[in-house]
Design an enzyme around this catalytic site. Structure first.
Site, mmCIF file in Angstrom:
data_model
loop_
_atom_site.group_PDB
_atom_site.id
_atom_site.type_symbol
_atom_site.label_atom_id
_atom_site.label_comp_id
_atom_site.label_asym_id
_atom_site.label_seq_id
_atom_site.Cartn_x
_atom_site.Cartn_y
_atom_site.Cartn_z
ATOM 1 C CB THR A 68 30.094 25.135 9.435
ATOM 2 O OG1 THR A 68 29.539 26.443 9.329
ATOM 3 C CG2 THR A 68 29.170 24.245 10.247
ATOM 4 N NE ARG A 98 21.687 32.301 7.678
ATOM 5 C CZ ARG A 98 22.562 31.300 7.622
ATOM 6 N NH1 ARG A 98 23.371 31.069 8.632
ATOM 7 N NH2 ARG A 98 22.614 30.526 6.565
ATOM 8 N N GLY A 119 20.782 29.594 10.769
ATOM 9 C CA GLY A 119 20.971 28.722 9.606
ATOM 10 C C GLY A 119 20.467 27.317 9.863
ATOM 11 C CG ASP A 120 22.424 24.316 7.678
ATOM 12 O OD1 ASP A 120 22.968 25.429 7.527
ATOM 13 O OD2 ASP A 120 23.077 23.251 7.740
ATOM 14 C CB THR A 148 28.830 21.874 6.330
ATOM 15 O OG1 THR A 148 29.517 23.094 6.009
ATOM 16 C CG2 THR A 148 29.485 20.742 5.551
ATOM 17 N N GLY A 149 27.261 23.964 4.509
ATOM 18 C CA GLY A 149 27.104 24.603 3.210
ATOM 19 C C GLY A 149 26.082 25.720 3.299
ATOM 20 N N GLY A 163 23.147 27.419 4.152
ATOM 21 C CA GLY A 163 22.139 27.063 5.150
ATOM 22 C C GLY A 163 20.705 27.126 4.654
#
Ligand code: ASP
Length: 317
Positions: free
Chosen positions: A186, A214, A216-217, A237-238, A240
């Site tokens: 990302t 879906r 994510g964050d 990042t990581g 989510g």
């Protein structure tokens, strides 16, 4: 106090496969330079963040724009957000499939609509209406490496993938270690300009093999992306789902507001992500005083930072 304009860029917290170390370093370095050129040319922090992320969306070694990962059913669904710390104006897109630069579409939403967040077909239709030159096909976004991963996982997992997604995910992690440390790639950027205005942005194809729909964050304001001149700017990042549950970007800004500098806030936020729910990820941060910080608890997080007094960016994987 004199503000030295600066930008920090990341290429995703997780791991980086050996063959992508070089391309990742080159990509984040180009992105930081592009952002600094904007800041030197009197562009503002928002312009710099958009310019840096557009470079990374065009670079197929990252999971954003071209090179995005595939969903469980073999499609591309991208998320992105951008936020202006001066006005708190924010724009975000979720699950878009036909846009070359989701970050620019997010900015259009911030600046040309009364909304913050558009998803799916509505967001793709909005792109066709306001920036037709940004519209592209699945074929223009997908790359061989991502197709191969998808085919490989499908071949190994067969029906289990469609047999109950959650169970399949657990088995995927157990039986397919490649996914445990799969590079997520990302991208994100945070910048501060000469007026002390801060902006942040994040763009991603999301998690590989995610369920269609879906989000994510990354595009959720306060989770993957946040900026407020009174505290700072953050791109996370990581994993989510963990970042959403801890509203990580806003949590980091709140720590700055309570007196921490960028580095301390980043460290405390990542510690909280881990101790609270065992989440893995990273953040890049610029605080209201122009300090740059970052922290991560994954194997790697490619990042580059540069200010207008430096001739080259500092790049680390
Ligand atoms: N946070 C992103 C997501 O969960 C992935 C990443 O940062 O690499 O969609």
């Amino acid at each position: 106090m004199k503000n030295v304009p600066a930008i920090v860029v990341h290429g995703g917290a997780w791991d980086v496969s050996r063959e992508l170390v070089g391309p990742n370093k080159t990509g984040i370095s180009h992105a930081a330079i592009a952002g600094i050129e904007v800041l030197k040319a009197e562009g503002n922090a928002l312009d710099a963040v958009e310019a840096a992320i557009r470079i990374l969306e065009d670079d197929d070694s990252f999971n954003a724009g071209i090179g995005s990962v595939l969903t469980l059913d073999g499609h591309i669904e991208m998320d992105a957000a951008i936020m202006d710390g001066k006005t708190l104006k924010a724009g975000a897109v979720g699950s878009v499939s036909n846009v070359r630069h989701p970050i620019s579409l997010a900015r259009k939403i911030a600046e040309e609509t009364i909304h913050v967040f558009l998803v799916g077909k509505g967001a793709d239709d909005f792109a066709r209406a306001v920036c037709a030159q940004e519209v592209c096909s699945f074929g223009e976004l997908v790359v061989e490496r991502r197709k191969k991963l998808w085919e490989d996982i499908n071949e190994r997992m067969g029906d289990k993938l469609v047999d109950g997604y959650l169970k399949a995910q657990v088995e995927l992690l157990d039986k397919y270690p490649l996914l445990k440390n799969v590079p997520l790639d990302t991208v994100g950027a945070v910048a501060i300009d000469k007026n002390g205005d801060i902006a942040a942005g994040t763009s991603t194809g999301g998690m590989p093999m995610k369920l269609s729909g879906r989000i994510g964050d990354s595009p959720l304001i306060g989770c993957g992306t946040y900026a407020d001149n009174d505290s700072g700017g953050v791109s996370a990042t990581g994993h989510g789902e963990s970042i959403i549950k801890t509203t990580l970007a806003k949590t980091t800004c709140d720590l700055i507001e309570r007196g921490h500098n960028a580095q301390k806030a980043a460290d405390v936020a990542i510690d909280f992500l881990w101790t609270k729910i065992g989440g893995k990820g990273g953040v890049i941060v610029i605080d209201k005083n122009g300090n740059v910080g970052l922290s991560y608890n994954t194997t790697k997080m490619p990042r580059a930072w540069m200010n207008t007094e430096m001739s080259t960016p500092e790049v680390t994987i």
